[in-house]
Design an enzyme around this catalytic site. Structure first.
Site, PDB file in Angstrom:
ATOM      1  CB  CYS A 223     -39.606   3.858  43.827  1.00 26.92           C
ATOM      2  SG  CYS A 223     -38.161   3.879  42.611  1.00 26.92           S
TER       3      CYS A 223
ATOM      4  CB  CYS B 162     -36.854   1.239  44.298  1.00 26.63           C
ATOM      5  SG  CYS B 162     -36.575   3.117  43.862  1.00 26.63           S
ATOM      6  CG  ASP B 163     -39.176  -0.884  46.211  1.00 24.04           C
ATOM      7  OD1 ASP B 163     -38.241  -1.200  46.516  1.00 24.04           O
ATOM      8  OD2 ASP B 163     -39.975  -0.170  46.779  1.00 24.04           O
TER       9      ASP B 163
HETATM   10  C1  LIG Z   1     -39.479   3.794  50.338  1.00 23.50           C
HETATM   11  C2  LIG Z   1     -38.329   4.279  49.137  1.00 23.50           C
HETATM   12  C3  LIG Z   1     -37.632   3.261  48.831  1.00 23.50           C
HETATM   13  C4  LIG Z   1     -36.552   3.475  47.640  1.00 23.50           C
HETATM   14  N1  LIG Z   1     -35.921   2.492  47.305  1.00 23.50           N
HETATM   15  C5  LIG Z   1     -34.821   2.815  46.531  1.00 23.50           C
HETATM   16  C6  LIG Z   1     -33.982   1.682  45.891  1.00 23.50           C
HETATM   17  O1  LIG Z   1     -34.174   0.688  46.099  1.00 23.50           O
HETATM   18  N2  LIG Z   1     -32.996   2.154  45.182  1.00 23.50           N
HETATM   19  C7  LIG Z   1     -32.756   3.542  44.757  1.00 23.50           C
HETATM   20  O2  LIG Z   1     -31.701   3.577  44.013  1.00 23.50           O
HETATM   21  N3  LIG Z   1     -33.817   4.423  45.159  1.00 23.50           N
HETATM   22  C8  LIG Z   1     -34.697   4.185  45.996  1.00 23.50           C
HETATM   23  N4  LIG Z   1     -35.584   5.201  46.579  1.00 23.50           N
HETATM   24  C9  LIG Z   1     -35.145   6.605  46.057  1.00 23.50           C
HETATM   25  C10 LIG Z   1     -33.874   7.175  46.750  1.00 23.50           C
HETATM   26  O3  LIG Z   1     -33.883   7.009  48.274  1.00 23.50           O
HETATM   27  C11 LIG Z   1     -33.665   8.653  46.550  1.00 23.50           C
HETATM   28  O4  LIG Z   1     -33.683   8.897  45.235  1.00 23.50           O
HETATM   29  C12 LIG Z   1     -32.471   9.219  47.156  1.00 23.50           C
HETATM   30  O5  LIG Z   1     -32.617   8.911  48.574  1.00 23.50           O
HETATM   31  C13 LIG Z   1     -32.465  10.858  46.755  1.00 23.50           C
HETATM   32  O6  LIG Z   1     -31.390  11.203  47.535  1.00 23.50           O
HETATM   33  P1  LIG Z   1     -31.373  12.862  47.888  1.00 23.50           P
HETATM   34  O7  LIG Z   1     -29.975  12.768  48.680  1.00 23.50           O
HETATM   35  O8  LIG Z   1     -31.353  13.634  46.885  1.00 23.50           O
HETATM   36  O9  LIG Z   1     -32.460  13.060  49.030  1.00 23.50           O
HETATM   37  P2  LIG Z   1     -33.024  12.349  50.198  1.00 23.50           P
HETATM   38  O10 LIG Z   1     -32.617  10.839  50.524  1.00 23.50           O
HETATM   39  O11 LIG Z   1     -34.553  12.481  50.309  1.00 23.50           O
HETATM   40  O12 LIG Z   1     -32.589  13.052  51.550  1.00 23.50           O
HETATM   41  C14 LIG Z   1     -32.894  14.538  51.785  1.00 23.50           C
HETATM   42  C15 LIG Z   1     -32.170  14.847  52.983  1.00 23.50           C
HETATM   43  O13 LIG Z   1     -32.327  16.412  53.115  1.00 23.50           O
HETATM   44  C16 LIG Z   1     -32.643  16.557  54.506  1.00 23.50           C
HETATM   45  N5  LIG Z   1     -33.267  17.850  54.761  1.00 23.50           N
HETATM   46  C17 LIG Z   1     -34.492  18.276  54.128  1.00 23.50           C
HETATM   47  N6  LIG Z   1     -34.634  19.394  54.305  1.00 23.50           N
HETATM   48  C18 LIG Z   1     -33.823  19.780  55.300  1.00 23.50           C
HETATM   49  C19 LIG Z   1     -33.380  20.959  55.831  1.00 23.50           C
HETATM   50  N7  LIG Z   1     -34.307  22.133  56.059  1.00 23.50           N
HETATM   51  N8  LIG Z   1     -32.405  21.164  56.672  1.00 23.50           N
HETATM   52  C20 LIG Z   1     -31.722  20.069  56.968  1.00 23.50           C
HETATM   53  N9  LIG Z   1     -31.757  18.925  56.201  1.00 23.50           N
HETATM   54  C21 LIG Z   1     -32.862  18.917  55.242  1.00 23.50           C
HETATM   55  C22 LIG Z   1     -33.274  15.397  55.081  1.00 23.50           C
HETATM   56  O14 LIG Z   1     -33.331  15.300  56.428  1.00 23.50           O
HETATM   57  C23 LIG Z   1     -32.518  14.316  54.249  1.00 23.50           C
HETATM   58  O15 LIG Z   1     -31.449  13.832  54.968  1.00 23.50           O
HETATM   59  C24 LIG Z   1     -36.372   4.882  47.620  1.00 23.50           C
HETATM   60  C25 LIG Z   1     -37.447   5.683  48.089  1.00 23.50           C
HETATM   61  C26 LIG Z   1     -38.155   5.466  48.920  1.00 23.50           C
HETATM   62  C27 LIG Z   1     -38.977   6.720  49.568  1.00 23.50           C
END
Ligand SMILES: Cc1cc2nc3c(=O)[nH]c(=O)nc-3n(C[C@H](O)[C@H](O)[C@H](O)COP(=O)(O)OP(=O)(O)OC[C@H]3O[C@@H](n4cnc5c(N)ncnc54)[C@H](O)[C@@H]3O)c2cc1C
Length: 330
Positions: free
Chosen positions: A138, A141-142
């Site tokens: 990303c 992000c980085d």
């Molecule tokens: C390496 C990395 C660095 C990042 N750095 C940044 C940053 O610096 N700043 C920023 O704003 N964003 C950053 N991002 C992006 C950010 O992490 C995502 O946009 C954000 O986490 C999305 O949130 P979410 O809750 O939609 O999903 P996620 O954080 O992906 O969470 C999904 C959740 O669903 C759960 N899940 C999935 N399937 C199931 C199931 N069948 N049953 C139960 N639970 C399930 C998983 O366990 C997880 O807890 C980064 C992403 C990555 C990969």
């Protein structure tokens, strides 16, 4: 198979979207049950180190710490957490059911889906351990951490071109590595990248090896896909932009998805095509994909669920219900 009674709301996912939905529904006294996943508790931010763009932390905050804080805040108001995967759902009726890995069926009047979206990986050794230490998925992000560095971006689509172009604000040089001899990106994105002096291209090439030194990225080895010939590329940043997969497999037979497999919601609401089922975060969003936007849509989903449940309780029809019925029956 056991049964654990009917809840007001179940949240699936423990990333910023899931925990924020949990916080809001908990403070509304809906006693949410949150499934955080069996191995990915806390979501995508647990795989990174410093997060500098989540408002409220002027010095930045460690990704896993931020997620622990979000969890604690939701638990403080009564959210119940189960760190397990949901493996089966039936969302169609007024009472929805979700089943965990032990076969326990949990029932609720509303379900918020916040299962996120996985970045595609190269599946190379050291890729995961160097996440946040030179390897990133990303640029938004980085990118800021890569000032005056030499960077490689992998991918040939619009996202890769966008990431490469954005990274030139910080980087000394950006090399785009693509397996084919032509890009998949739209012409306008290609033109922008081709006309940028800081960007060069390694076509018909792939990353053969990721090198590490002192726990950080210390270069990559490129391989020509036709000749197999390898060469070292001296970079300290590797951005992987080869796509992402929304985690919607579980819902695809019941909920409407878009062509890329993301949950369809009636924006600006978080309502899906089934009344009482809401979608939040990266599982819905292929545009912004940030922690703060995920958290914001988790909040919206909680408010939508609250209104839906209030209307159910006092017997009034909700727009969600009417719209959903219309969507289902045409
Ligand atoms: C390496 C990395 C660095 C990042 N750095 C940044 C940053 O610096 N700043 C920023 O704003 N964003 C950053 N991002 C992006 C950010 O992490 C995502 O946009 C954000 O986490 C999305 O949130 P979410 O809750 O939609 O999903 P996620 O954080 O992906 O969470 C999904 C959740 O669903 C759960 N899940 C999935 N399937 C199931 C199931 N069948 N049953 C139960 N639970 C399930 C998983 O366990 C997880 O807890 C980064 C992403 C990555 C990969």
């Amino acid at each position: 198979m056991t049964d654990s009674g009917v809840r007001e709301v179940i949240v699936i996912g423990s990333g910023p979207a899931g925990y924020t939905a949990a916080l809001y529904t908990a403070r509304a006294e809906l006693k949410p049950l949150v499934f955080g996943g069996a191995i990915f508790v806390g979501g995508a931010l647990t795989t990174t180190t410093e997060v500098e763009n989540f408002p409220g932390f002027p010095e930045g905050i460690d990704g896993p710490v931020l997620m622990e804080n979000m969890r604690a805040q939701a638990v403080r108001f009564g959210a119940e957490m189960i760190d397990d995967d949901i493996v089966e759902v039936d969302l169609t009726g007024d009472i929805k059911t979700v089943t965990d890995t032990a076969g326990t069926v949990h029932r609720a009047k509303a379900v918020i889906i916040a299962t996120g979206s996985g970045y595609r990986k190269l599946d190379l050794p050291k890729e995961d351990e160097l996440s946040g230490r030179g390897v990133s998925w990303c640029a938004t992000c980085d990118g800021f951490f890569f000032r005056d560095r030499d960077i490689v971006v992998v991918g040939g689509g619009d996202t890769a071109m966008e990431e490469a172009t954005f990274l030139t604000r910080f980087a000394k040089s950006v090399t785009v590595v693509h397996r084919r001899s032509t890009l998949r990106a739209s012409q306008v994105m290609q033109n922008r990248a081709f006309s940028d002096d800081k960007i060069s291209f390694a076509f018909d090439s792939e990353i053969a090896e990721i090198k590490a030194a002192d726990g950080k990225l210390a270069g990559v080895v490129l391989r020509d896909v036709f000749t197999g010939k390898t060469r070292d590329l001296d970079v300290t940043g590797l951005f992987i932009a080869i796509g992402h997969d929304p985690r919607t497999e579980l819902f695809k037979d019941q909920l409407e998805l878009d062509d890329a497999g993301y949950l369809k919601v009636e924006a600006p609401s978080t309502r899906t095509n089934i009344a009482g089922v809401f979608g939040a975060g990266d599982v819905v969003d292929h545009t912004y994909r940030q922690a703060i936007t995920a958290a914001a849509s988790g909040c919206a989903a909680a408010l939508d669920a609250e209104r839906y449940l209030a209307a159910l309780a006092d017997g009034t029809n909700t727009t969600a219900r009417e719209d959903a019925l219309q969507a289902v029956t045409g």
